[in-house]
Design an enzyme around this catalytic site. Structure first.
Site, PDB file in Angstrom:
ATOM      1  N   SER A  30      63.302  67.637 -47.676  1.00  0.00           N
ATOM      2  CA  SER A  30      64.620  68.276 -47.748  1.00  0.00           C
ATOM      3  C   SER A  30      65.351  67.940 -49.055  1.00  0.00           C
ATOM      4  O   SER A  30      66.038  68.803 -49.624  1.00  0.00           O
ATOM      5  CB  SER A  30      65.464  67.874 -46.534  1.00  0.00           C
ATOM      6  OG  SER A  30      65.585  66.468 -46.466  1.00  0.00           O
ATOM      7  N   GLU A 103      51.433  64.010 -53.254  1.00  0.00           N
ATOM      8  CA  GLU A 103      52.582  63.382 -53.936  1.00  0.00           C
ATOM      9  C   GLU A 103      52.108  62.235 -54.810  1.00  0.00           C
ATOM     10  O   GLU A 103      52.549  62.076 -55.955  1.00  0.00           O
ATOM     11  CB  GLU A 103      53.585  62.870 -52.893  1.00  0.00           C
ATOM     12  CG  GLU A 103      54.303  63.990 -52.152  1.00  0.00           C
ATOM     13  CD  GLU A 103      55.194  63.513 -51.020  1.00  0.00           C
ATOM     14  OE1 GLU A 103      56.068  64.284 -50.608  1.00  0.00           O
ATOM     15  OE2 GLU A 103      55.018  62.381 -50.532  1.00  0.00           O
ATOM     16  N   LYS A 121      68.357  55.647 -47.171  1.00  0.00           N
ATOM     17  CA  LYS A 121      66.948  55.341 -47.473  1.00  0.00           C
ATOM     18  C   LYS A 121      66.764  53.974 -48.157  1.00  0.00           C
ATOM     19  O   LYS A 121      65.642  53.486 -48.256  1.00  0.00           O
ATOM     20  CB  LYS A 121      66.342  56.430 -48.366  1.00  0.00           C
ATOM     21  CG  LYS A 121      66.483  57.858 -47.825  1.00  0.00           C
ATOM     22  CD  LYS A 121      65.723  58.053 -46.543  1.00  0.00           C
ATOM     23  CE  LYS A 121      65.809  59.474 -45.994  1.00  0.00           C
ATOM     24  NZ  LYS A 121      65.195  60.480 -46.793  1.00  0.00           N
TER      25      LYS A 121
END
Ligand code: 5RP
Length: 218
Positions: A30, A103, A121
């Site tokens: 997101s 990634e 986070k």
């Protein structure tokens, strides 16, 4: 600011790291999606992007940004992506969206990893977020047993297949005091493609969206 506003603010701040005329590595999730939306506003100033997942490639295409095969790209000055957890040492857990292997590949090629997250986070110790491990399907049970011997509690991510056709084991119950060592140990288990610890090569810059604005941690 809401969590989404913090993500968007961090994504906006990442635009300053995008060199004119360059190919940009783009992450998944997101927060990375907010970055793609920002990148679209300056798409005429970049050559294109390398995507870390099929979902990201689709969103880039939708915005009219050229998506290049990593094998055709010799220089990738920056990779911009989110994280599930990050420490002030810029070690991360990634792969909540299941895109960890691509990634890690794009991040390996990039000269700089710019991590963009909201303030939730940032953690002192990695491991509250279950650590994703991408595994070749036939090795799933063997790898799970080996992870249990290391003290983790692996759970198969139900109904999920990675872009590479593999499965994910999410490891619960870890307190990761030495992320560099654990990253290496897990990758040595036969059948593991890679794990979601980004510690041997962490981020270079964290753009942290907070209530007070975007904090830069290097
Ligand atoms: C996907 C990832 C994402 O970067 C991570 O899950 C963070 O996602 P979000 O920005 O949605 O919080 O590693 O594999």
């Amino acid at each position: 600011m809401t969590q989404d506003e913090q993500k968007r603010a961090a994504a906006q701040a990442a635009i300053q790291y995008v060199p004119i005329g360059a190919v940009i590595g783009v992450g998944t999730g997101s927060t990375a999606n907010y970055f793609i939306d920002e990148l679209a506003k300056i798409k005429h100033k970049i050559e294109g992007a390398v995507a870390s997942s099929e979902a990201t490639a689709q969103r880039l295409h939708k915005h009219g940004i050229d998506v290049l095969d990593l094998n055709t790209v010799a220089d990738l000055p920056v990779y911009v992506d989110g994280a599930d957890e990050i420490t002030k040492h810029l070690h991360m857990i990634k792969g909540g969206g299941g895109a960890l292997t691509r990634e890690k590949i794009v991040a390996a090629v990039a000269r700089k990893f710019i991590c963009i997250t909201d303030q939730s986070k940032l953690v002192n110790i990695l491991g509250s977020f279950p650590l994703p491990v991408e595994v070749i399907p036939m090795a799933r049970s063997y790898v799970a047993r080996e992870i249990t011997l290391l003290g983790g509690h692996p759970a198969l991510r139900q109904g999920f297949t990675t872009d590479n056709g593999n499965v994910i084991l999410d490891i619960h119950g870890l307190q990761i005091l030495n992320p560099v060592e654990l990253e290496t140990t897990l990758n040595q288990i036969t059948g593991v493609i890679t794990n979601g610890l980004f510690a041997r090569k962490g981020a270079n810059v964290l753009l942290l969206g907070t209530d007070a604005g975007v904090e830069t941690i290097t």
